[in-house]
Enzyme design. Structure first.
Site, PDB file in Angstrom:
ATOM      1  N   TYR A 140      -3.630  -8.534  -2.759  1.00 42.98           N
ATOM      2  CA  TYR A 140      -4.916  -7.897  -2.449  1.00 42.98           C
ATOM      3  C   TYR A 140      -5.385  -7.217  -3.716  1.00 42.98           C
ATOM      4  O   TYR A 140      -4.683  -7.158  -4.727  1.00 42.98           O
ATOM      5  CB  TYR A 140      -4.741  -6.851  -1.332  1.00 42.98           C
ATOM      6  CG  TYR A 140      -3.709  -5.808  -1.680  1.00 42.98           C
ATOM      7  CD1 TYR A 140      -2.367  -5.991  -1.303  1.00 42.98           C
ATOM      8  CD2 TYR A 140      -4.009  -4.700  -2.459  1.00 42.98           C
ATOM      9  CE1 TYR A 140      -1.388  -5.071  -1.658  1.00 42.98           C
ATOM     10  CE2 TYR A 140      -3.037  -3.775  -2.824  1.00 42.98           C
ATOM     11  CZ  TYR A 140      -1.737  -3.972  -2.423  1.00 42.98           C
ATOM     12  OH  TYR A 140      -0.770  -3.072  -2.782  1.00 42.98           O
ATOM     13  N   GLU A 188      28.881  14.660 -20.234  1.00 40.97           N
ATOM     14  CA  GLU A 188      29.303  13.543 -21.112  1.00 40.97           C
ATOM     15  C   GLU A 188      28.594  13.595 -22.464  1.00 40.97           C
ATOM     16  O   GLU A 188      28.806  12.753 -23.316  1.00 40.97           O
ATOM     17  CB  GLU A 188      28.995  12.210 -20.408  1.00 40.97           C
ATOM     18  CG  GLU A 188      29.807  12.038 -19.120  1.00 40.97           C
ATOM     19  CD  GLU A 188      29.715  10.626 -18.585  1.00 40.97           C
ATOM     20  OE1 GLU A 188      29.299  10.471 -17.432  1.00 40.97           O
ATOM     21  OE2 GLU A 188      30.037   9.684 -19.336  1.00 40.97           O
ATOM     22  N   THR A 237       0.239   4.066  -4.565  1.00 41.59           N
ATOM     23  CA  THR A 237       1.637   4.473  -4.335  1.00 41.59           C
ATOM     24  C   THR A 237       2.469   4.427  -5.612  1.00 41.59           C
ATOM     25  O   THR A 237       3.510   5.064  -5.691  1.00 41.59           O
ATOM     26  CB  THR A 237       2.288   3.535  -3.298  1.00 41.59           C
ATOM     27  OG1 THR A 237       2.240   2.192  -3.796  1.00 41.59           O
ATOM     28  CG2 THR A 237       1.585   3.640  -1.959  1.00 41.59           C
ATOM     29  N   ASP A 238       2.032   3.676  -6.621  1.00 40.54           N
ATOM     30  CA  ASP A 238       2.874   3.516  -7.819  1.00 40.54           C
ATOM     31  C   ASP A 238       3.173   4.835  -8.516  1.00 40.54           C
ATOM     32  O   ASP A 238       4.288   5.052  -8.970  1.00 40.54           O
ATOM     33  CB  ASP A 238       2.204   2.561  -8.827  1.00 40.54           C
ATOM     34  CG  ASP A 238       2.257   1.124  -8.346  1.00 40.54           C
ATOM     35  OD1 ASP A 238       1.841   0.224  -9.092  1.00 40.54           O
ATOM     36  OD2 ASP A 238       2.719   0.900  -7.201  1.00 40.54           O
ATOM     37  N   LYS A 246       8.968   6.675  -4.850  1.00 42.14           N
ATOM     38  CA  LYS A 246       8.806   5.319  -4.305  1.00 42.14           C
ATOM     39  C   LYS A 246      10.085   4.551  -4.627  1.00 42.14           C
ATOM     40  O   LYS A 246      10.337   4.200  -5.763  1.00 42.14           O
ATOM     41  CB  LYS A 246       7.583   4.641  -4.926  1.00 42.14           C
ATOM     42  CG  LYS A 246       7.267   3.270  -4.338  1.00 42.14           C
ATOM     43  CD  LYS A 246       5.970   2.719  -4.918  1.00 42.14           C
ATOM     44  CE  LYS A 246       5.628   1.346  -4.374  1.00 42.14           C
ATOM     45  NZ  LYS A 246       4.355   0.812  -4.946  1.00 42.14           N
ATOM     46  N   THR A 296      -3.842   1.180  -2.884  1.00 41.94           N
ATOM     47  CA  THR A 296      -3.796   0.179  -1.804  1.00 41.94           C
ATOM     48  C   THR A 296      -4.447   0.676  -0.534  1.00 41.94           C
ATOM     49  O   THR A 296      -5.056  -0.091   0.216  1.00 41.94           O
ATOM     50  CB  THR A 296      -2.322  -0.193  -1.506  1.00 41.94           C
ATOM     51  OG1 THR A 296      -1.778  -0.815  -2.653  1.00 41.94           O
ATOM     52  CG2 THR A 296      -2.194  -1.116  -0.330  1.00 41.94           C
TER      53      THR A 296
END
Ligand code: DAS
Length: 356
Positions: free
Chosen positions: A53, A313, A119-120, A192, A39
């Site tokens: 975008y 667990e 950013t992903d 993120k 981006t």
């Protein structure tokens, strides 16, 4: 006589000017910006398009030209390594980028590296570089949540801050860093946490510091092994083994795990509920897959600020499973892939997950 003295004085002045300007120029650190897309290189149709975008459109030289103030803090040059949206950032992209960064930080004329990135999966690349690039020079990843064409775009200041941190001596030796939204986060810890908003990146254990108007304010240091203190080296890695992630839920079946195994996965990250727990419907299949040599690594899809405890667990010792500590599933995948390039031993894997 006077003319001779005047000429000598003028020559002395001129040489001092030349040396002086060279010294001033030499004082500014050299920062290389490696652009990969995302981006921060995105473009929308209208200034109101903060979320609609196309990513990975603007070339690195245009990003640099868009921030003339960069020249006041560093000698900056750019390289366009990729131009992709980072949801498609593959293992091969990671290795290619890692090798380029490793080559650059070895150069005497490079003081810091900035990587512009979608950013992903920025958190995955940041963690990968933190594990495999041997340097104490600042490596800083940066992205943006809005394209540069949008009102209140965040990319310009994020990139200015990233270059400022990469040019800083006090950013050395802190591992790979991520500068977004005025914060400086550890590439290991940051994730993120939300989409659409500019305060998207958070570390469950808090930011390392802040960068404000070109000055860094540090509040803590990384606790885990990284960069120069890592046992891994990108120069010894050409490909990463296949590690897949299966998402756990109350009604989970073993279908995904078996499909991953059939495709040759060397390890499966179980993105478990709570303490990395595994549905009783899936346990027998995971035991069978472990018996076939596939590593089973329990992580948690709980958002942030917990960690998976061994033998709490699930009887990890009995099943010979590994726990991912506080790493989220996508970061656990990165560490497992890097570790498996070096060892197949589950006890060694567990040591690595505690230490990195
Ligand atoms: N598609 C997203 C990416 O490239 C855009 C972004 O947020 O950077 O990661």
């Amino acid at each position: 006589m006077f003319k001779k003295d005047l000429r000598r004085w003028l020559l002395a002045m001129l040489s001092m000017l030349v040396v002086g300007s060279a010294v001033v120029a030499a004082e500014k650190p050299n920062v290389v910006i490696l652009a990969t897309g995302g981006t921060i290189a995105g473009a929308g149709a209208d200034a109101t398009n903060s979320a609609t975008y196309q990513a990975a459109k603007v070339p690195v030289d245009k990003l640099i030209a868009g921030i003339p103030q960069l020249k006041t803090i560093a000698e900056v040059r750019g390289e366009q390594v990729f131009q992709i949206a980072s949801e498609s950032f593959t293992n091969d992209n990671l290795v290619t980028l890692g090798k380029r960064v490793a080559a650059l930080v070895k150069q005497g004329d490079v003081d810091g590296v900035v990587i512009t990135h979608g950013t992903d999966t920025l958190e995955e690349t940041a963690y990968f570089l933190n594990l495999v690039v041997r340097t104490d020079k600042p490596i800083v990843l940066v992205g943006s949540m809005r394209p540069g064409t949008a009102m209140s775009a965040d990319g310009m200041l994020n990139l200015y801050n990233a270059v400022s941190v990469a040019a800083s001596k006090d950013a050395r030796g802190k591992g790979v860093l991520v500068t977004m939204n005025d914060e400086i986060n550890s590439g290991r810890d940051v994730s993120k946490m939300v989409n659409l908003r500019t305060e998207a990146f958070k570390s469950p254990w808090g930011a390392l510091g802040m960068v404000v108007e070109g000055k860094n304010y540090w509040f803590r240091l990384p606790a885990k092994r990284h960069t120069n203190n890592s046992e891994f080296d990108i120069e010894k890695i050409d490909t990463l083994p296949s590690v897949e992630i299966a998402y756990g839920s109350g009604n989970a079946s073993d279908t995904a795990y078996r499909a991953f195994a059939a495709k040759g996965a060397k390890a499966i990250i179980h993105a478990g509920t709570g303490n990395g727990s595994v549905s009783s419907a899936v346990v027998p299949s995971l035991q069978e897959l472990r018996g076939k040599g596939i590593q089973i690594i329990r992580s948690s899809h709980v958002n942030a600020g917990g960690f998976v405890l061994r033998n709490a667990e699930q009887p990890d010792d009995k099943y010979d499973w590994v726990v991912a500590h506080d790493l989220n599933p996508q970061k656990a995948r990165i560490l497992a892939a890097v570790a498996l390039s070096k060892t197949q031993d589950s006890k060694e894997l567990q040591r690595i997950f505690w230490e990195y």
